[in-house]
Design an enzyme around this catalytic site. Structure first.
Site, short mmCIF file in Angstrom:
data_model
loop_
_atom_site.label_atom_id
_atom_site.label_comp_id
_atom_site.label_asym_id
_atom_site.label_seq_id
_atom_site.Cartn_x
_atom_site.Cartn_y
_atom_site.Cartn_z
N ASP A 327 0.74 -1.14 0.00
CA ASP A 327 0.03 0.06 0.08
C ASP A 327 0.89 1.23 0.16
O ASP A 327 1.57 1.35 0.87
CB ASP A 327 -0.96 0.00 1.19
CG ASP A 327 -2.07 0.88 1.11
OD1 ASP A 327 -1.79 2.06 0.60
OD2 ASP A 327 -3.06 0.94 1.85
N ARG A 329 -0.09 4.36 -0.25
CA ARG A 329 -0.88 5.69 0.11
C ARG A 329 -0.34 6.29 1.21
O ARG A 329 0.15 5.65 2.34
CB ARG A 329 -2.21 5.38 0.30
CG ARG A 329 -2.93 5.00 -0.90
CD ARG A 329 -4.44 4.48 -0.80
NE ARG A 329 -4.45 3.29 0.12
CZ ARG A 329 -5.67 2.47 0.06
NH1 ARG A 329 -6.93 3.13 -0.11
NH2 ARG A 329 -5.64 1.46 0.82
N1 GTP Z 1 -2.57 -2.33 -6.50
C1 GTP Z 1 -3.79 -2.80 -6.23
N2 GTP Z 1 -4.66 -1.88 -6.03
C2 GTP Z 1 -6.08 -2.39 -6.00
C3 GTP Z 1 -6.29 -3.54 -6.27
N3 GTP Z 1 -7.82 -3.48 -6.21
C4 GTP Z 1 -8.12 -2.31 -5.85
N4 GTP Z 1 -7.23 -1.59 -5.83
C5 GTP Z 1 -7.00 -0.11 -5.33
O1 GTP Z 1 -7.34 0.01 -3.99
C6 GTP Z 1 -7.85 1.19 -3.70
C7 GTP Z 1 -8.82 0.95 -2.88
O2 GTP Z 1 -8.40 0.40 -1.49
P1 GTP Z 1 -9.54 -0.77 -0.93
O3 GTP Z 1 -8.43 -1.37 -0.09
O4 GTP Z 1 -10.38 -1.30 -1.55
O5 GTP Z 1 -9.97 0.22 0.18
P2 GTP Z 1 -9.64 1.11 1.12
O6 GTP Z 1 -9.69 2.39 0.47
O7 GTP Z 1 -8.16 0.89 1.54
O8 GTP Z 1 -10.32 1.01 2.17
P3 GTP Z 1 -12.18 1.39 2.42
O9 GTP Z 1 -12.37 2.58 3.04
O10 GTP Z 1 -12.72 0.14 3.28
O11 GTP Z 1 -12.93 1.31 0.96
C8 GTP Z 1 -8.01 1.89 -5.05
O12 GTP Z 1 -7.19 2.94 -5.10
C9 GTP Z 1 -8.22 0.89 -6.06
O13 GTP Z 1 -7.46 1.38 -7.17
C10 GTP Z 1 -5.62 -4.70 -6.73
O14 GTP Z 1 -5.68 -5.76 -6.66
N5 GTP Z 1 -4.24 -4.24 -6.47
#
Ligand code: GTP
Length: 401
Positions: A327, A329
């Site tokens: 992650d 971010r």
């Molecule tokens: N690298 C990667 N990114 C993903 C994948 N699936 C979704 N994403 C990205 O994950 C991000 C969203 O993260 P999530 O883990 O789904 O949710 P979150 O934002 O951490 O948490 P919530 O607030 O619960 O939705 C977005 O930027 C998506 O583009 C994946 O398989 N691989």
């Protein structure tokens, strides 16, 4: 105010000039300023043509020392009420002809502003004047030298600027309305030293750049775009009174595949839609939509990771295998934007414990709301990995409701 500053910073990044005006109490003048790193030959030509031709390169005192350009302070200097910190003149040692043409001066300026340039690459005297900015910038001295260094630093271009005073065709120096008309004629952004200082001193340095109504299929919202000085943007979608108790708030990371192409591999679109619905039902709320595609690794690498997931890796293994963090971010910019809203107690809508931790550091009363995600054969593994390995508190829905 700050929109003006941001627009001016954008111009500097593109090598275009801006005008920095000072107060009536001081010189009451405007200088044409450009980033020394980015300035184009055309911009220097324009600056020379609309000034007395004395083009100065502003730099830090340390940089002046590195380039072995001596500051020209003498006893006499004390009689200069503006305490102008002139240094020796210089020009490029090679790559120019006589050094006086706009093209040659632009070259010399860009060369000196390049951090990899050493004193051996320049000669002194030459056709470019130099000025040393006070080390405390506008706190140390409220001159155009420091204002131009401040503007270039805010634009992320280091404290090196090229400046000239705008001359009037009448033979004097341009002030007041004449300066404003000049700026309008040539479409040049004007900022004042006060505006720059206020912007520089704002610890968060984020501004609401634009705002409008946004009618959607869920209801009517307000959409605004926040910017920081690095040019990054966050989109805020808001509804109702944000000063009340328990305001729904969500940080939502962009997911092109889910939200634009309705991919079934993740729950991103569903979480977004459910939150917009939630704001509508509560008649209040704030969504910060963050440009963090693929958990911050970008769309190109996310798709690369997807292709490994097609071969059986989970979402964590795939990121690691392509050399990316699980992650990537960071919530700093989003938190700065969040601080601009008058929120007291919120309902944070997320299943991600990292977001809860980050937001709880700046808001005391945070209740966490978990919205469900609907499972399908394509996202089952992804949701399971998020629950088991990333500790997401996801309530699984068998069917969308
Ligand atoms: N690298 C990667 N990114 C993903 C994948 N699936 C979704 N994403 C990205 O994950 C991000 C969203 O993260 P999530 O883990 O789904 O949710 P979150 O934002 O951490 O948490 P919530 O607030 O619960 O939705 C977005 O930027 C998506 O583009 C994946 O398989 N691989």
């Amino acid at each position: 105010m700050s929109n003006t500053v941001l627009k001016a910073l954008e111009s500097l990044k593109q090598g275009r000039p801006i005008i920095i005006a000072d107060s009536k109490e001081r010189e009451n003048e405007g200088d044409l300023v450009a980033s020394a790193r980015m300035v184009t030959d055309g911009t220097v030509n324009f600056m020379v043509q609309h000034s007395s031709g004395v083009l100065c390169l502003v730099m830090t005192e340390d940089r002046m020392k590195e380039l072995k350009l001596t500051k020209l302070r003498t006893e006499d200097h004390q009689r200069d009420k503006f305490m102008t910190n002139f240094g020796e003149t210089f020009e490029a040692a090679e790559g120019i002809t006589t050094g006086i043409s706009a093209k040659d001066r632009a070259y010399s300026v860009r060369l000196a502003a390049d951090p990899s340039t050493t004193y051996k690459d320049i000669i002194s005297p030459g056709h470019v004047f130099t000025l040393a900015a006070h080390k405390n910038l506008l706190k140390g001295r409220r001159g155009h030298t420091e204002a131009s260094a401040t503007a270039c630093e805010l634009a992320g271009l280091g404290q090196s600027a090229v400046i000239v005073e705008v001359a009037s065709p009448s033979g004097g120096i341009m002030t007041g309305n004449e300066l404003t008309n000049f700026a309008n004629t040539y479409n040049i952004d004007i900022v004042t030293i006060d505006e720059l200082e206020e912007f520089y001193d704002n610890p968060s340095r984020v501004i609401k750049y634009s705002e409008s109504n946004l009618p959607t299929q869920f209801g009517e919202f307000k959409i605004s775009v926040w910017k920081n000085t690095s040019g990054e943007e966050i989109i805020a979608v808001a509804k109702g009174d944000l000063q009340g108790e328990g305001v729904p708030v969500r940080f939502h990371s962009q997911c092109l595949t889910g939200e634009v192409f309705h991919s079934l591999k993740c729950d991103c679109e569903e979480q977004l839609d459910r939150f917009l619905q939630f704001m509508q039902e509560n008649n209040q709320g704030l969504l910060l939509y963050l440009n963090q595609e693929g958990r911050g690794i970008g769309i190109a690498d996310k798709i690369k990771a997807y292709s490994l997931q097609d071969q059986g890796r989970n979402t964590i293994e795939a990121n690691l295998e392509i050399g990316k963090p699980i992650d990537a971010r960071n919530w700093d910019f989003a938190l700065e934007v969040l601080k601009q809203y008058p929120l007291k107690s919120i309902k944070l809508v997320t299943n991600n414990p990292d977001k809860v931790k980050a937001v709880s550091e700046i808001i005391n009363q945070v209740e966490v709301i978990h919205l469900p995600s609907t499972v399908n054969k394509y996202n089952q593994g992804y949701l399971e990995t998020k629950i088991k390995q990333l500790n997401h508190n996801i309530r699984i829905n068998k069917e969308k409701n």
